[in-house]
Design an enzyme around this catalytic site. Structure first.
Site, mmCIF file in Angstrom:
data_model
loop_
_atom_site.group_PDB
_atom_site.id
_atom_site.type_symbol
_atom_site.label_atom_id
_atom_site.label_comp_id
_atom_site.label_asym_id
_atom_site.label_seq_id
_atom_site.Cartn_x
_atom_site.Cartn_y
_atom_site.Cartn_z
ATOM 1 N N TYR A 97 -27.557 8.550 6.319
ATOM 2 C CA TYR A 97 -27.918 7.316 6.844
ATOM 3 C C TYR A 97 -27.334 7.226 8.246
ATOM 4 O O TYR A 97 -25.834 8.146 8.587
ATOM 5 C CB TYR A 97 -27.815 6.099 6.004
ATOM 6 C CG TYR A 97 -26.590 6.198 4.985
ATOM 7 C CD1 TYR A 97 -25.541 4.816 5.793
ATOM 8 C CD2 TYR A 97 -26.621 6.638 3.887
ATOM 9 C CE1 TYR A 97 -24.618 5.541 5.678
ATOM 10 C CE2 TYR A 97 -24.981 5.812 3.378
ATOM 11 C CZ TYR A 97 -24.466 5.219 3.871
ATOM 12 O OH TYR A 97 -22.979 4.760 3.162
ATOM 13 N N ASP A 139 -12.123 -1.541 -8.257
ATOM 14 C CA ASP A 139 -11.990 -0.263 -9.200
ATOM 15 C C ASP A 139 -10.709 0.013 -10.163
ATOM 16 O O ASP A 139 -11.299 0.401 -11.377
ATOM 17 C CB ASP A 139 -11.960 0.956 -8.373
ATOM 18 C CG ASP A 139 -13.567 1.314 -7.539
ATOM 19 O OD1 ASP A 139 -14.287 0.807 -7.688
ATOM 20 O OD2 ASP A 139 -12.756 2.722 -6.813
ATOM 21 N N ARG A 171 -16.839 3.595 6.929
ATOM 22 C CA ARG A 171 -16.236 2.943 6.283
ATOM 23 C C ARG A 171 -14.398 2.526 7.165
ATOM 24 O O ARG A 171 -14.339 1.108 6.661
ATOM 25 C CB ARG A 171 -15.406 3.997 5.103
ATOM 26 C CG ARG A 171 -15.071 3.590 3.920
ATOM 27 C CD ARG A 171 -14.809 4.524 3.142
ATOM 28 N NE ARG A 171 -15.525 4.687 2.094
ATOM 29 C CZ ARG A 171 -15.978 4.190 0.655
ATOM 30 N NH1 ARG A 171 -14.747 3.440 0.002
ATOM 31 N NH2 ARG A 171 -16.881 4.185 0.164
ATOM 32 N N GLU A 213 0.641 -1.095 0.190
ATOM 33 C CA GLU A 213 0.433 0.028 0.039
ATOM 34 C C GLU A 213 0.600 2.070 -0.079
ATOM 35 O O GLU A 213 1.672 1.548 0.487
ATOM 36 C CB GLU A 213 -0.926 0.584 1.286
ATOM 37 C CG GLU A 213 -1.229 1.148 1.744
ATOM 38 C CD GLU A 213 -2.803 2.139 0.216
ATOM 39 O OE1 GLU A 213 -3.753 0.941 -0.497
ATOM 40 O OE2 GLU A 213 -2.865 2.620 -0.408
HETATM 41 C C1 LIG Z 1 -19.377 8.437 -2.349
HETATM 42 C C2 LIG Z 1 -18.824 7.458 -2.721
HETATM 43 C C3 LIG Z 1 -19.553 6.482 -2.125
HETATM 44 C C4 LIG Z 1 -19.582 5.372 -1.766
HETATM 45 N N1 LIG Z 1 -20.141 4.528 -1.489
HETATM 46 C C5 LIG Z 1 -20.385 2.904 -1.412
HETATM 47 C C6 LIG Z 1 -21.279 2.091 -0.907
HETATM 48 O O1 LIG Z 1 -22.332 2.683 -0.112
HETATM 49 N N2 LIG Z 1 -21.540 0.527 -0.511
HETATM 50 C C7 LIG Z 1 -20.629 0.481 -1.778
HETATM 51 O O2 LIG Z 1 -20.097 -0.627 -1.842
HETATM 52 N N3 LIG Z 1 -19.553 1.372 -2.685
HETATM 53 C C8 LIG Z 1 -19.592 2.383 -2.752
HETATM 54 N N4 LIG Z 1 -18.900 3.605 -3.227
HETATM 55 C C9 LIG Z 1 -17.374 2.678 -3.788
HETATM 56 C C10 LIG Z 1 -16.359 1.977 -2.953
HETATM 57 O O3 LIG Z 1 -15.656 3.494 -2.792
HETATM 58 C C11 LIG Z 1 -15.478 1.482 -4.612
HETATM 59 O O4 LIG Z 1 -16.253 0.657 -5.409
HETATM 60 C C12 LIG Z 1 -14.054 0.928 -3.250
HETATM 61 O O5 LIG Z 1 -14.011 1.581 -1.944
HETATM 62 C C13 LIG Z 1 -13.222 0.731 -4.180
HETATM 63 O O6 LIG Z 1 -11.966 -0.188 -3.656
HETATM 64 P P1 LIG Z 1 -10.851 -0.947 -4.166
HETATM 65 O O7 LIG Z 1 -10.441 -1.583 -3.277
HETATM 66 O O8 LIG Z 1 -11.237 -1.139 -5.429
HETATM 67 O O9 LIG Z 1 -10.566 1.009 -4.386
HETATM 68 P P2 LIG Z 1 -9.523 1.994 -3.067
HETATM 69 O O10 LIG Z 1 -10.077 1.745 -2.348
HETATM 70 O O11 LIG Z 1 -9.618 3.445 -3.750
HETATM 71 O O12 LIG Z 1 -8.078 1.327 -2.610
HETATM 72 C C14 LIG Z 1 -7.516 1.674 -3.285
HETATM 73 C C15 LIG Z 1 -5.662 1.735 -2.955
HETATM 74 O O13 LIG Z 1 -4.845 1.194 -3.654
HETATM 75 C C16 LIG Z 1 -3.626 2.231 -2.857
HETATM 76 N N5 LIG Z 1 -3.052 2.648 -4.143
HETATM 77 C C17 LIG Z 1 -3.059 3.098 -5.412
HETATM 78 N N6 LIG Z 1 -2.060 3.410 -6.274
HETATM 79 C C18 LIG Z 1 -1.136 2.735 -5.834
HETATM 80 C C19 LIG Z 1 0.130 2.111 -5.828
HETATM 81 N N7 LIG Z 1 1.066 2.422 -7.388
HETATM 82 N N8 LIG Z 1 0.808 1.231 -5.030
HETATM 83 C C20 LIG Z 1 0.491 1.229 -3.583
HETATM 84 N N9 LIG Z 1 -1.193 1.556 -3.789
HETATM 85 C C21 LIG Z 1 -1.647 1.744 -4.517
HETATM 86 C C22 LIG Z 1 -4.141 3.413 -2.500
HETATM 87 O O14 LIG Z 1 -3.197 3.992 -2.075
HETATM 88 C C23 LIG Z 1 -5.464 3.015 -2.237
HETATM 89 O O15 LIG Z 1 -5.303 2.106 -0.489
HETATM 90 C C24 LIG Z 1 -19.157 4.249 -3.231
HETATM 91 C C25 LIG Z 1 -17.316 5.330 -3.443
HETATM 92 C C26 LIG Z 1 -18.053 6.631 -3.635
HETATM 93 C C27 LIG Z 1 -17.441 7.795 -4.495
#
Ligand SMILES: Cc1cc2nc3c(=O)[nH]c(=O)nc-3n(C[C@H](O)[C@H](O)[C@H](O)COP(=O)(O)OP(=O)(O)OC[C@H]3O[C@@H](n4cnc5c(N)ncnc54)[C@H](O)[C@@H]3O)c2cc1C
Length: 381
Positions: free
Chosen positions: A210, A290, A103, A30
């Protein structure tokens, strides 16, 4: 098999827990030096909690989670109820509950669990700069100068995934035309009738609110249209008066809530998207969450889909020893479901920002998406 996961967000941490449970050796890299509370809520539908309970996190999450008895959709100006969605008994229906959480309570539970089952597996301050594939190994080069190797790399590095851009698609994420604000309110500051779940919408805007953390805090997310947006990141503070002015046409109850964020603090950020990606893996590197398929937040299913990915990818790697074939099976299992959710989220965004009436809200009732079983459902379908 030695597995490197890039990114310690919800997707990366869930993948680590699932893979360790399945017997793999895992390291999570991370980039942040510290994982911190970003002050936001999250909705976890049964398809998401099914995975979290399977990973052993259920009892910890239940300590703070809130399940609202209902959610009301209201007219933004009058506050009149347009539609009322009763929360069903999802445990009885689908074997998993519907939870709303802070969260950080979710992330903290995952980090604590990972430290317990695999001490040292989470390495903070490791920002991946470059990946180099050679034969059956991938070399990870970090910004801090360190170099590591792994048999496979799972890129869970979020919507701005540099790994995705290097491997497949050099275009950066595009602004989706929405700006969002978020804040938390201490519920002791609110009269009882405002301590509830509701979405107020109309006039090209909506505010979803909520309860989280045993009902001690109320989370709100407010969204409005914008033509352009330049700043990046989740932690950009927004002036409170500018935010209140933006939503000044909303009903009195909603305005009371949003005028009381903890420490007077609201954050503002732009919503971004990426074109659909047909191929999620290249050689021994695969995308997840994502990084593979960002979606707009209007369905509350982005994190849920990252959790499903984590479980399905783990099962594919456990059942298929050739990583490239396992990645193909993972994508075959996931693609149509994720694509449908992505499109549904975009459609819901349009409805939320359209005219406030029962017709424009049709289709908001949860459907079969809650029944999806990433833990035991078929692979390859
Ligand atoms: C306003 C909002 C509300 C939301 N509400 C909901 C909800 O109610 N329910 C739901 O299911 N989803 C919700 N989502 C969606 C959800 O937050 C995301 O889909 C989810 O967090 C994606 O997780 P992830 O692990 O793929 O990416 P992320 O959570 O973005 O994690 C990516 C990680 O990778 C790290 N990283 C990036 N580049 C590098 C690198 N080069 N080297 C090492 N580390 C790196 C970052 O620091 C980060 O910690 C919401 C999103 C938003 C914007």
């Amino acid at each position: 098999m030695n597995v490197a996961i890039v990114g310690g967000g919800i997707g990366g941490l869930a993948t680590a827990l699932a893979m360790i449970q399945a017997g793999f050796k895992v390291t999570v890299y991370e980039r942040s030096a510290k994982l911190v509370d970003l002050g936001a809520g999250i909705t976890l539908a049964p398809n998401a909690t099914r995975v979290l309970y399977h990973l052993g996190l259920g009892p910890t999450l239940e300590e703070t989670a809130v399940t609202p008895p209902q959610t009301e959709y209201r007219h933004y100006r009058t506050g009149a109820v347009i539609m009322r969605l009763m929360t069903k008994d999802f445990r009885a229906l689908y074997g998993a509950p519907y939870l709303r959480l802070h969260r950080w309570d979710l992330q903290h539970a995952m980090i604590t669990r990972l430290a317990a089952v695999a001490p040292g597996a989470l390495r903070l301050g490791f920002s991946v700069d470059r990946l180099e594939s050679s034969g059956e190994h991938v070399t990870l080069r970090f910004a801090n100068g360190q170099v590591e190797t792994a048999d496979i790399v799972i890129a869970a590095d979020g919507i701005r995934s540099a790994i995705r851009e290097t491997l497949f698609n050099p275009a950066p994420p595009g602004f989706a035309g929405f700006v969002a604000w978020r804040g938390l309110v201490d519920t002791s500051q609110l009269p009882p009738h405002l301590q509830e779940s509701a979405v107020a919408f109309g006039h090209g805007r909506h505010i979803n609110r909520y309860l989280v953390r045993r009902g001690e805090l109320l989370n709100f997310i407010a969204v409005a249209r914008r033509d352009k947006w330049e700043a990046e990141g989740w932690t950009i503070p927004a002036p409170l008066d500018e935010f209140l002015a933006e939503f000044s046409s909303f009903d009195e109850g909603t305005r009371t809530i949003i005028s009381k964020p903890v420490l007077g603090q609201v954050f503002k950020w732009g919503l971004f998207g990426r074109p659909w990606l047909e191929q999620w893996s290249a050689g021994r590197v695969v995308l997840l969450g994502d990084a593979a398929h960002p979606m707009l937040p209007f369905l509350g299913q982005g994190a849920a889909n990252a959790l499903e990915d984590a479980m399905i990818l783990t099962r594919c790697l456990a059942s298929e020893s050739n990583p490239e074939r396992a990645f193909a099976l993972y994508q075959k299992t996931r693609a149509s479901r994720v694509r449908a959710a992505t499109e549904q989220a975009a459609r819901r965004g349009e409805r939320y920002l359209g005219e406030p009436n029962a017709d424009s809200l049709k289709g908001n009732e949860p459907g079969e998406e809650y029944a999806y079983d990433a833990v035991g459902g078929p692979l390859g379908g």
